[in-house]
Write a protein that holds these residues in place. Structure first.
Motif, PDB file in Angstrom:
ATOM      1  N   SER A 173       0.848  -1.188   0.000  1.00  0.00           N
ATOM      2  CA  SER A 173       0.000   0.000   0.000  1.00  0.00           C
ATOM      3  C   SER A 173       0.886   1.241   0.000  1.00  0.00           C
ATOM      4  CB  SER A 173      -0.914   0.005   1.222  1.00  0.00           C
ATOM      5  OG  SER A 173      -0.177   0.244   2.413  1.00  0.00           O
ATOM      6  N   PHE A 174       0.368   2.339  -0.571  1.00  0.00           N
ATOM      7  CA  PHE A 174       1.146   3.571  -0.614  1.00  0.00           C
ATOM      8  C   PHE A 174       0.207   4.748  -0.834  1.00  0.00           C
ATOM      9  CE2 PHE A 174       0.566   2.626  -5.057  1.00  0.00           C
ATOM     10  CZ  PHE A 174       0.517   3.860  -5.694  1.00  0.00           C
ATOM     11  N   PRO A 194     -14.787   5.598  -1.486  1.00  0.00           N
ATOM     12  CA  PRO A 194     -15.108   6.449  -0.332  1.00  0.00           C
ATOM     13  C   PRO A 194     -13.936   6.524   0.642  1.00  0.00           C
ATOM     14  CG  PRO A 194     -16.940   5.011  -0.845  1.00  0.00           C
ATOM     15  CD  PRO A 194     -15.813   4.565  -1.727  1.00  0.00           C
ATOM     16  N   ASN A 195     -13.664   7.721   1.136  1.00  0.00           N
ATOM     17  CA  ASN A 195     -12.457   7.960   1.921  1.00  0.00           C
ATOM     18  C   ASN A 195     -12.770   8.111   3.412  1.00  0.00           C
ATOM     19  OD1 ASN A 195      -9.948   8.618   2.849  1.00  0.00           O
ATOM     20  ND2 ASN A 195      -9.611  10.322   1.435  1.00  0.00           N
ATOM     21  N   THR A 206      -6.064   3.306  10.750  1.00  0.00           N
ATOM     22  CA  THR A 206      -5.555   2.762   9.495  1.00  0.00           C
ATOM     23  C   THR A 206      -6.541   1.724   8.960  1.00  0.00           C
ATOM     24  OG1 THR A 206      -4.366   0.807  10.307  1.00  0.00           O
ATOM     25  CG2 THR A 206      -3.246   2.943  10.500  1.00  0.00           C
ATOM     26  N   GLY A 207      -6.247   1.237   7.771  1.00  0.00           N
ATOM     27  CA  GLY A 207      -7.099   0.235   7.145  1.00  0.00           C
ATOM     28  C   GLY A 207      -7.063  -1.116   7.817  1.00  0.00           C
ATOM     29  N   ARG A 208      -6.278  -1.269   8.866  1.00  0.00           N
ATOM     30  CA  ARG A 208      -6.275  -2.504   9.657  1.00  0.00           C
ATOM     31  C   ARG A 208      -7.107  -2.392  10.927  1.00  0.00           C
ATOM     32  NH1 ARG A 208      -2.383  -6.492   9.306  1.00  0.00           N
ATOM     33  NH2 ARG A 208      -2.121  -6.465  11.557  1.00  0.00           N
ATOM     34  N   ASP A 209      -7.596  -1.215  11.211  1.00  0.00           N
ATOM     35  CA  ASP A 209      -8.415  -1.015  12.405  1.00  0.00           C
ATOM     36  C   ASP A 209      -9.872  -1.336  12.095  1.00  0.00           C
ATOM     37  OD1 ASP A 209      -6.388  -0.129  14.236  1.00  0.00           O
ATOM     38  OD2 ASP A 209      -6.291   1.731  13.080  1.00  0.00           O
ATOM     39  N   GLN A 210     -10.547  -1.974  13.046  1.00  0.00           N
ATOM     40  CA  GLN A 210     -11.890  -2.490  12.790  1.00  0.00           C
ATOM     41  C   GLN A 210     -12.888  -1.416  12.367  1.00  0.00           C
ATOM     42  OE1 GLN A 210     -12.291  -5.875  12.750  1.00  0.00           O
ATOM     43  NE2 GLN A 210     -14.177  -5.307  11.663  1.00  0.00           N
ATOM     44  N   HIS A 259      -5.598   4.405   4.713  1.00  0.00           N
ATOM     45  CA  HIS A 259      -6.897   3.767   4.922  1.00  0.00           C
ATOM     46  C   HIS A 259      -7.247   2.786   3.802  1.00  0.00           C
ATOM     47  CE1 HIS A 259      -7.307   7.671   7.195  1.00  0.00           C
ATOM     48  NE2 HIS A 259      -7.674   6.811   8.131  1.00  0.00           N
ATOM     49  N   ARG A 260      -7.681   3.331   2.648  1.00  0.00           N
ATOM     50  CA  ARG A 260      -8.220   2.492   1.587  1.00  0.00           C
ATOM     51  C   ARG A 260      -7.188   1.524   1.022  1.00  0.00           C
ATOM     52  NH1 ARG A 260     -10.308   7.628  -1.679  1.00  0.00           N
ATOM     53  NH2 ARG A 260      -8.335   8.359  -0.768  1.00  0.00           N
ATOM     54  N   SER A 261      -6.003   2.010   0.724  1.00  0.00           N
ATOM     55  CA  SER A 261      -4.985   1.136   0.135  1.00  0.00           C
ATOM     56  C   SER A 261      -4.551   0.045   1.110  1.00  0.00           C
ATOM     57  CB  SER A 261      -3.773   1.958  -0.313  1.00  0.00           C
ATOM     58  OG  SER A 261      -3.190   2.645   0.779  1.00  0.00           O
TER      59      SER A 261
END
Length: 297
Positions: A173-174, A194-195, A206-210, A259-261
């Motif tokens: 991711s980047f 969606p952001n 981050t995108g790893r948080d529930q 987040h998304r990536s």
């Protein structure tokens, strides 16, 4: 014996990588002339050494042309892996300026037929790219342009921990605001999704948080894009295996890389983990997930 060859562009972090391998128990040699590599491997193997790491760069320009054939020959007798470190020219110029170190090819004189007269740092960097370009295809590439040394060490540890069992699929991711990774084989842009950044409660996560996972998981368009990327990779992975590729890097980019990536990289890794060896890394997300990120089970 397992042999790790570290190569790439001067200033891209080869010393950091070599130190990480030394900490992991490798017998390390810096700037070994390539022509001596087979003899060194034979000597150490006979002595019972099981791990060897060698850094090779443009300082050995006279014999770099011998490396591709040498790698193929050594691979028939040892577990040989190539780690190619790269960085943007702007990042390299800044690093050499900050450390006041001299580039190995800077000030080369005209009597050096392999290099020629190089008067500027940028000329030296560009010439070095030409000299080592043929080695990039043999191994795993890491773009260190925006990496802290601690993150690079973590990525090197993950690289050596990966079992050598056919093709390894790297999801990275980047954030586009820091540029596209130089090591990417494929780049997918997910900025149209969606952001979570615009939700003040989700912004620091981050995108790893529930909470972020729940937000993105509830968006049909996120599932549609993830499914399309997955279908593309599933279709073409057999062709890359047939081409004897060791690593394939798939870069997933959003605006900030947080987040998304991150979510999509982790999701794709989980979905494909039963089909191929997967590695996940996050270039621009907070340091803690760079250190610990693994595909979810």
């Amino acid at each position: 014996m397992r042999i790790i060859l570290i190569t790439g562009i001067s200033g891209s972090g080869k010393s950091v990588a070599l130190n990480a391998l030394e900490d992991a128990g490798y017998y390390c040699v810096d700037n070994l002339p390539p022509r001596f590599l087979p003899q060194l491997a034979t000597y150490l193997a006979d002595a019972g050494q099981e791990r060897l790491a060698v850094a090779i760069d443009a300082r050995s320009s006279a014999s770099l042309d011998e490396m591709p054939a040498m790698i193929r020959d050594l691979s028939g007798r040892h577990d040989v892996r190539v780690l190619f470190l790269n960085a943007s020219t702007q990042s390299l110029i800044q690093r050499f300026s900050e450390t006041r170190r001299r580039h190995p090819l800077s000030g080369s004189t005209a009597h050096d037929a392999d290099v020629g007269l190089l008067t500027t740092l940028e000329e030296a960097i560009n010439r070095e790219r030409e000299l080592v370009a043929g080695l990039a295809e043999f191994g795993h590439q890491i773009d260190t342009s925006n990496l802290r040394a601690s993150v690079l060490r973590a990525w090197v540890r993950r690289f050596i921990e990966q079992e050598r069992n056919g093709l390894a699929l790297m999801f990275e991711s980047f954030g586009f605001k820091r540029g596209v990774p130089l090591d990417a084989d494929f780049v997918f842009d997910v900025r149209t999704l969606p952001n979570p950044y615009y939700d003040h409660e989700l912004r620091p996560l981050t995108g790893r948080d529930q909470p972020v996972i729940d937000f993105l998981d509830a968006q049909p368009v996120v599932h549609e894009m993830t499914g399309d990327i997955q279908a593309f990779l599933v279709k073409w992975l057999p062709h890359f295996r047939d081409d004897n590729r060791s690593y394939l890097t798939v870069a997933i980019g959003c605006t900030g890389g947080q987040h998304r990536s991150v979510f999509i990289a982790e999701t794709l890794a989980a979905r494909l983990a039963d089909q191929v060896n997967v590695i996940v890394r996050h270039r621009d997300a907070p340091l803690d997930i760079n250190e610990t990120s693994k595909p979810p089970t």
